[in-house]
Scaffold this active site. Structure first.
Site, PDB file in Angstrom:
ATOM      1  N   ASP A   1       0.854  -1.187   0.000  1.00 23.07           N
ATOM      2  CA  ASP A   1       0.000   0.000   0.000  1.00 23.07           C
ATOM      3  C   ASP A   1       0.889   1.237   0.000  1.00 23.07           C
ATOM      4  OD1 ASP A   1      -3.219   0.539   0.975  1.00 23.07           O
ATOM      5  OD2 ASP A   1      -1.784   2.205   1.104  1.00 23.07           O
TER       6      ASP A   1
ATOM      7  N   HIS B   1     -10.076  -5.161  -3.336  1.00 24.01           N
ATOM      8  CA  HIS B   1      -8.747  -5.435  -2.803  1.00 24.01           C
ATOM      9  C   HIS B   1      -8.869  -5.864  -1.362  1.00 24.01           C
ATOM     10  CE1 HIS B   1      -9.792  -1.176  -2.569  1.00 24.01           C
ATOM     11  NE2 HIS B   1      -9.186  -1.152  -1.400  1.00 24.01           N
TER      12      HIS B   1
HETATM   13  P1  AMP Z   1      -9.800   1.359   0.210  1.00 27.02           P
HETATM   14  O1  AMP Z   1     -10.106   2.517   1.100  1.00 27.02           O
HETATM   15  O2  AMP Z   1     -10.155   0.044   0.846  1.00 27.02           O
HETATM   16  O3  AMP Z   1     -10.396   1.518  -1.167  1.00 27.02           O
HETATM   17  O4  AMP Z   1      -8.234   1.323   0.081  1.00 27.02           O
HETATM   18  C1  AMP Z   1      -7.539   1.823  -1.026  1.00 27.02           C
HETATM   19  C2  AMP Z   1      -6.072   1.718  -0.670  1.00 27.02           C
HETATM   20  O5  AMP Z   1      -5.333   1.853  -1.864  1.00 27.02           O
HETATM   21  C3  AMP Z   1      -5.592   2.788   0.288  1.00 27.02           C
HETATM   22  O6  AMP Z   1      -5.043   2.168   1.456  1.00 27.02           O
HETATM   23  C4  AMP Z   1      -4.525   3.531  -0.508  1.00 27.02           C
HETATM   24  O7  AMP Z   1      -3.441   3.947   0.289  1.00 27.02           O
HETATM   25  C5  AMP Z   1      -4.127   2.499  -1.541  1.00 27.02           C
HETATM   26  N1  AMP Z   1      -3.573   3.012  -2.800  1.00 27.02           N
HETATM   27  C6  AMP Z   1      -4.078   3.976  -3.592  1.00 27.02           C
HETATM   28  N2  AMP Z   1      -3.295   4.176  -4.679  1.00 27.02           N
HETATM   29  C7  AMP Z   1      -2.259   3.294  -4.563  1.00 27.02           C
HETATM   30  C8  AMP Z   1      -1.109   2.993  -5.358  1.00 27.02           C
HETATM   31  N3  AMP Z   1      -0.842   3.654  -6.494  1.00 27.02           N
HETATM   32  N4  AMP Z   1      -0.266   2.023  -4.927  1.00 27.02           N
HETATM   33  C9  AMP Z   1      -0.509   1.362  -3.778  1.00 27.02           C
HETATM   34  N5  AMP Z   1      -1.579   1.590  -2.988  1.00 27.02           N
HETATM   35  C10 AMP Z   1      -2.434   2.546  -3.368  1.00 27.02           C
END
Ligand code: AMP
Length: 116
Positions: free
Chosen positions: A31, A101
């Site tokens: 993440d 995810h």
């Molecule tokens: P959610 O709130 O469950 O949709 O979590 C989305 C997650 O994706 C968050 O913890 C973000 O920090 C993570 N995220 C967003 N963009 C990226 C990226 N480019 N690479 C890795 N993690 C990401």
């Protein structure tokens, strides 16, 4: 047809990320904004926006999320102490990226309640 997110680009390796695992069904990477010493996202390669969109044909990939989570927890050295797996759904669930995810979080005590 659901709109692609940044996760599709990560799966296709079009943008740099710390890729930890990939097979025919799922991909795992760190993440970008870690909430724990180990914070990994495990995603199906197929774009499924939310848990509400899972079809019966996706059951193998959904099961793979768990077996890969288990492997990565062992690899990270957090399996014995324990960890948390989270899948958020839609706005009340706190979902920000609309490509299913599984969060794998560990490396510190996470408390007993999942709160907002
Ligand atoms: P959610 O709130 O469950 O949709 O979590 C989305 C997650 O994706 C968050 O913890 C973000 O920090 C993570 N995220 C967003 N963009 C990226 C990226 N480019 N690479 C890795 N993690 C990401």
């Amino acid at each position: 047809m659901a709109e692609e997110t940044i996760f599709s680009k990560i799966i296709r390796k079009e943008i740099p990320t710390e890729l930890l695992y990939q097979d025919d069904l799922v991909t795992a990477f760190r993440d970008i904004s870690p909430r724990a010493p180990s914070h990994i996202l495990i995603v199906p390669n197929k774009l499924i926006p939310t848990v509400n969109d899972i079809e019966t044909e996706d059951e193998l990939a959904m099961g793979r999320l768990f077996t890969v989570a288990k492997k990565l927890a062992q690899q990270e050295g957090i399996a014995d102490d324990g960890y948390r797996l989270i899948v958020n759904c839609n706005s009340h669930g706190g979902q920000e990226v609309y490509h299913i995810h599984m969060h794998l979080l560990g490396g510190r005590p996470l408390g007993t309640l999942v709160t907002g």
